[in-house]
Design a protein around this motif. Structure first.
Motif, short mmCIF file in Angstrom:
data_model
loop_
_atom_site.label_atom_id
_atom_site.label_comp_id
_atom_site.label_asym_id
_atom_site.label_seq_id
_atom_site.Cartn_x
_atom_site.Cartn_y
_atom_site.Cartn_z
N ALA A 219 -45.40 52.67 41.60
CA ALA A 219 -45.16 52.20 40.23
C ALA A 219 -43.69 52.33 39.87
O ALA A 219 -43.07 53.36 40.17
CB ALA A 219 -46.02 52.99 39.25
N ASP A 220 -43.13 51.30 39.28
CA ASP A 220 -41.77 51.37 38.73
C ASP A 220 -41.90 51.65 37.24
O ASP A 220 -42.47 50.84 36.49
CB ASP A 220 -41.03 50.06 38.97
N THR A 221 -41.40 52.81 36.82
CA THR A 221 -41.67 53.30 35.47
C THR A 221 -40.40 53.70 34.73
O THR A 221 -39.34 53.90 35.33
CB THR A 221 -42.59 54.53 35.51
N ARG B 124 -35.34 55.72 34.63
CA ARG B 124 -36.20 54.86 35.44
C ARG B 124 -36.54 55.56 36.75
O ARG B 124 -35.67 56.10 37.43
CB ARG B 124 -35.52 53.51 35.70
N TRP B 125 -37.83 55.54 37.09
CA TRP B 125 -38.31 56.24 38.27
C TRP B 125 -39.34 55.39 39.00
O TRP B 125 -40.21 54.77 38.37
CB TRP B 125 -39.00 57.56 37.89
N ARG B 126 -39.23 55.36 40.32
CA ARG B 126 -40.30 54.81 41.14
C ARG B 126 -41.20 55.97 41.54
O ARG B 126 -40.73 56.96 42.11
CB ARG B 126 -39.78 54.10 42.37
N VAL B 127 -42.49 55.84 41.26
CA VAL B 127 -43.45 56.91 41.53
C VAL B 127 -44.41 56.44 42.62
O VAL B 127 -44.98 55.35 42.53
CB VAL B 127 -44.24 57.28 40.26
N ILE B 128 -44.57 57.26 43.64
CA ILE B 128 -45.49 56.98 44.74
C ILE B 128 -46.43 58.17 44.89
O ILE B 128 -45.99 59.32 44.82
CB ILE B 128 -44.73 56.74 46.06
N SER C 23 -60.20 47.80 40.77
CA SER C 23 -59.21 47.30 39.80
C SER C 23 -58.54 48.46 39.08
O SER C 23 -58.78 48.71 37.90
CB SER C 23 -59.88 46.36 38.80
N VAL C 24 -57.70 49.18 39.80
CA VAL C 24 -57.01 50.33 39.24
C VAL C 24 -55.71 49.87 38.59
O VAL C 24 -54.98 49.03 39.13
CB VAL C 24 -56.69 51.37 40.34
N HIS D 39 -43.09 53.37 29.93
CA HIS D 39 -43.35 51.98 30.31
C HIS D 39 -43.56 51.90 31.81
O HIS D 39 -43.00 52.69 32.57
CB HIS D 39 -42.17 51.09 29.90
N CYS D 40 -44.36 50.94 32.24
CA CYS D 40 -44.54 50.66 33.67
C CYS D 40 -44.23 49.18 33.91
O CYS D 40 -44.88 48.30 33.32
CB CYS D 40 -45.96 50.98 34.11
N ASP D 41 -43.23 48.90 34.76
CA ASP D 41 -42.82 47.52 35.04
C ASP D 41 -43.63 46.89 36.16
O ASP D 41 -43.78 45.66 36.19
CB ASP D 41 -41.33 47.48 35.41
N TRP D 42 -44.08 47.70 37.09
CA TRP D 42 -44.79 47.16 38.24
C TRP D 42 -45.68 48.23 38.83
O TRP D 42 -45.30 49.41 38.91
CB TRP D 42 -43.79 46.67 39.30
N PHE D 43 -46.90 47.85 39.21
CA PHE D 43 -47.85 48.80 39.79
C PHE D 43 -48.63 48.10 40.90
O PHE D 43 -49.03 46.94 40.77
CB PHE D 43 -48.81 49.31 38.72
N SER D 44 -48.83 48.81 42.01
CA SER D 44 -49.60 48.25 43.11
C SER D 44 -50.25 49.38 43.90
O SER D 44 -49.73 50.50 43.93
CB SER D 44 -48.69 47.42 44.04
#
Length: 533
Positions: A188-190, A221-225, A237-238, A259-264
Motif C-alpha cells: 500500500a502507498d499511504t 508518505r510511506w509504502r507499507v508491505i 476482496s480485501v 490516505h491510501c493511494d494504491w493497494f494490492s
C-alpha cells in the motif's frame, strides 16, 4: 541475421541489458508483450551496488533526485524500537552511495528507458514471443505483433528478461523448480503519521508476522508491505480499510493513516531456473530466479545479472572475444542467485511462520540479537556489504586468477575492487577511483611498480601507475593492498587477475586464455595511460 541480440522483456533487467549493449555499440531488438512500462510496482529498494552501476550509465543523479534516501533501518518489536542499523554511517567508506534508495520499479524503468532512447533504441511494445527454435548459428523466433500478425526474426543471441512466466524459459524447456509461499501479502502507498523514524526503513515485528514501512517522496508518505491478517487470508476482496486496523493494533505506536493511494495483494514464490543458459539463449532477472522480498534484493539482482552479461555479450558480438566467455555468465550468477534464494527463504520462513517459537523469536530475540551485533564494527560492515550487494564476489569463476598469494584482507580475484579515493597523479588532487575508471574496457592498476600492458591488448586495456605517497599509502593499507601488487579489473569492476610482481606475459596469457580476447589484426598504437611515478 535480423539482429545480433533479441531482448525479450523491457522491465528493469531487460532495459539494463539493452543499455549496456547499446553503449558498447551493439543495437539490440527489445520487445515486450505489455502495452507500456509498469505503472505500479512492488519493488522499491535500490542498493548501493546498483547505484554504482547507474553512475557508469550516467543516471545515478537522476535516480537519487527521484527517490528517497534511507540512511538507516529500524527494527520495532511490541511497539518499541529495539535496534537501528545506520547504513549511511557504516557504508560511508565502502561505497559512494552509503544508503538504500527508495525508488519504485516504475521509476527505475522510466530512467533506464529514457537513457536507452537517448542511445537510439526504442522498445517494441505489444510484441510477444510465440515460438523459438535454436540453430547452430542463430535463434529463429516468431513474434506476434500489435495488429495480431506474426513475423519471423533471426537473432544471434536471445536474452529472456521476461519475468517469472518467461516465454523464453518455457520454450527452451528449462525447469523452474520451487513453490509459492502459503501467505498472501499486501502493498500500500499511504500517507501516515506515527512514531516511524522519518527517512528511514522501519520494520515492525509482531506475533503473527511483520510490516515494512518504506519512506517515499513527499511529506509523511510511506509504502507499507506486510502479511494479510489471518481473518482476511481467505477473502477475495480485501481493501486497505480492512487491513489498516490490524497494522495499527500490532505496531502499537499510534500510527494514523490519512490516505491510501494504491493497494494490492499478491502471493510470493521462491524458484530458480535449472540453468541460466540454454545454447544461444540466456535467462536473467525474474525469468531466472524469484524469491521473497527480504532485503529488497530481487530487482537489484536482476540488474546485476544484466550488468554481468552485458559486457561479455557485447565483446562476443563485436568479435573481440570468443563465445566461450559467455559460459562465465551462468557460472558466476547461478551461485549468487542460489545463495540469495537460500538465505532469503530461511529468513522469510522464520518471519512468516505461525509457530509459537517463531513468534517468540520475532518479538523477543531477533531485534535484541540485531542490536547487539550492530555494536560490532565487523558485523556492521558485513551487514552493509550484504544488503548493498557490494560484497558479491566471483572467486570460483574461471575468470578469477591469482598469480601469487595476497595478504589476508586484501581484495581477491573475483571481488568487486574497493571504492578508493587516491592521488592518481604525483602531486595531484585526491580523486574518486570509480569516477576515473570507465566500464567499457579492462583496467590494470599497479601499486609500487610501473604499469605495463601487452601490445596485443590494444585499447581494450588501460594501465594506471598509482604513485606512492603518504596519503595513498594510508588508503592502500586500510584496504589491505600491498606494495608492490597489481590488479587487472574486468569492465564490471571485479578483479580478474591479481598478483605481486607485474608480468606482462601473464596478463597477455590471461586475456587470451581466460577471457578469450582476440588480438586485433593491426595495432597502430598501444594506448597506455601512465599517471604519476
Amino acid at each position: 541475421m535480423h539482429t545480433h541480440v533479441l531482448i525479450v522483456g523491457a522491465g528493469p533487467t531487460g532495459l539494463m541489458l539493452a543499455n549496456q549493449l547499446a553503449r558498447r555499440g551493439v543495437r539490440p531488438l527489445v520487445i515486450d508483450r505489455h502495452s507500456g512500462p509498469a505503472q505500479q510496482t512492488r519493488a522499491m529498494a535500490v542498493h548501493a551496488r546498483t547505484l554504482e552501476i547507474y553512475a557508469k550509465l550516467g543516471i545515478a543523479d537522476r535516480a537519487v533526485a527521484l527517490g528517497q534516501r534511507g540512511d538507516a533501518a529500524n527494527m520495532w518489536a511490541e511497539g518499541r524500537r529495539s535496534a537501528r542499523i545506520p547504513l549511511g554511517e557504516i557504508g560511508q567508506d565502502l561505497s559512494p552511495f552509503p544508503y538504500v534508495l527508495m525508488l519504485g520499479q516504475d521509476d527505475n524503468e522510466r530512467i533506464l528507458g529514457e537513457r536507452l532512447r537517448e542511445l537510439g533504441i526504442h522498445v517494441q511494445w505489444n510484441t510477444e514471443l510465440v515460438a523459438l527454435e535454436q540453430k547452430s548459428d542463430r535463434v529463429d523466433v516468431e513474434l506476434k505483433q500489435p495488429d495480431g500478425s506474426t513475423r519471423r526474426v533471426s537473432a544471434a543471441w536471445v536474452a529472456g528478461c521476461d519475468g517469472s512466466h518467461s516465454a523464453v524459459r518455457e520454450r527452451c524447456g528449462v525447469g523452474f523448480p520451487g513453490a509459492p509461499y502459503e501467505h498472501t501479502f499486501f502493498v500500500a502507498d499511504t500517507t501516515a503519521v506515527g512514531s516511524m523514524t522519518p527517512n528511514e526503513l522501519n520494520v515492525y515485528l509482531w506475533r503473527d508476522g511483520f510490516h515494512l514501512f518504506f519512506p517515499m517522496r513527499g511529506a509523511n508518505r510511506w509504502r507499507v508491505i506486510g502479511i494479510l491478517p489471518k481473518t482476511l487470508r481467505n477473502s477475495d476482496s480485501v481493501t486497505f480499510d480492512d487491513v489498516a486496523p490490524s497494522i495499527v493494533a500490532e505496531a502499537g505506536t499510534g500510527i494514523h493513516f490519512r490516505h491510501c493511494d494504491w493497494f494490492s495483494t499478491y502471493r510470493i514464490q521462491h524458484r530458480s531456473a535449472e540453468r541460466f543458459r540454454d545454447g544461444r539463449c540466456f535467462l536473467l532477472g525474474d525469468a531466472a530466479h524469484i524469491h521473497s522480498p527480504m532485503g529488497g534484493q530481487g530487482m537489484n539482482t536482476g540488474l546485476q545479472d544484466a550488468y554481468n552479461l552485458g559486457w561479455k555479450l557485447a565483446a562476443v558480438v563485436k568479435d573481440d572475444a570468443g563465445p566461450a566467455l559467455l559460459d562465465s555468465y551462468a557460472a558466476e550468477r547461478m551461485p549468487v542467485a542460489q545463495r540469495l534464494l537460500d538465505s532469503t527463504d530461511r529468513a522469510f520462513t522464520l518471519i512468516v511462520s505461525d509457530s509459537w517459537v517463531a513468534s517468540l523469536l520475532r518479538t523477543r530475540v531477533i531485534a535484541k540479537v540485531a542490536a547487539t551485533a550492530m555494536r560490532l564494527q565487523r558485523m556492521r560492515r558485513l551487514a552493509f556489504r550484504t544488503l548493498s550487494q557490494i560484497g558479491i564476489a566471483y572467486r570460483e569463476s574461471g575468470l578469477s586468477q591469482s598469480l601469487a598469494p595476497l595478504p589476508e584482507g586484501a581484495p581477491q580475484p573475483g571481488d568487486r575492487f574497493p571504492w578508493l579515493r587516491l592521488r592518481l597523479e604525483a602531486g595531484g588532487p585526491v580523486e574518486d577511483l570509480y569516477e576515473r575508471l570507465d566500464d567499457e574496457r579492462f583496467h590494470l592498476l599497479s601499486f609500487g611498480q610501473r604499469a605495463e600492458t601487452p601490445p596485443s591488448a590494444g585499447d581494450m586495456l588501460r594501465a594506471w601507475s598509482v604513485p606512492s605517497d603518504a596519503a595513498n599509502d594510508e588508503v592502500l593499507a586500510r584496504a589491505g593492498i600491498a606494495q608492490p601488487s597489481f590488479y587487472l579489473l574486468r569492465p564490471d569492476g571485479h578483479v580478474g587477475l591479481a598478483g605481486t610482481r607485474l608480468d606482462v606475459d601473464q596478463i597477455s596469457r590471461y586475456l587470451a586464455e581466460r577471457v578469450g580476447w582476440r588480438e586485433p589484426a593491426a595495432i597502430a598504437q598501444v594506448q597506455h595511460v601512465r599517471i604519476g611515478g
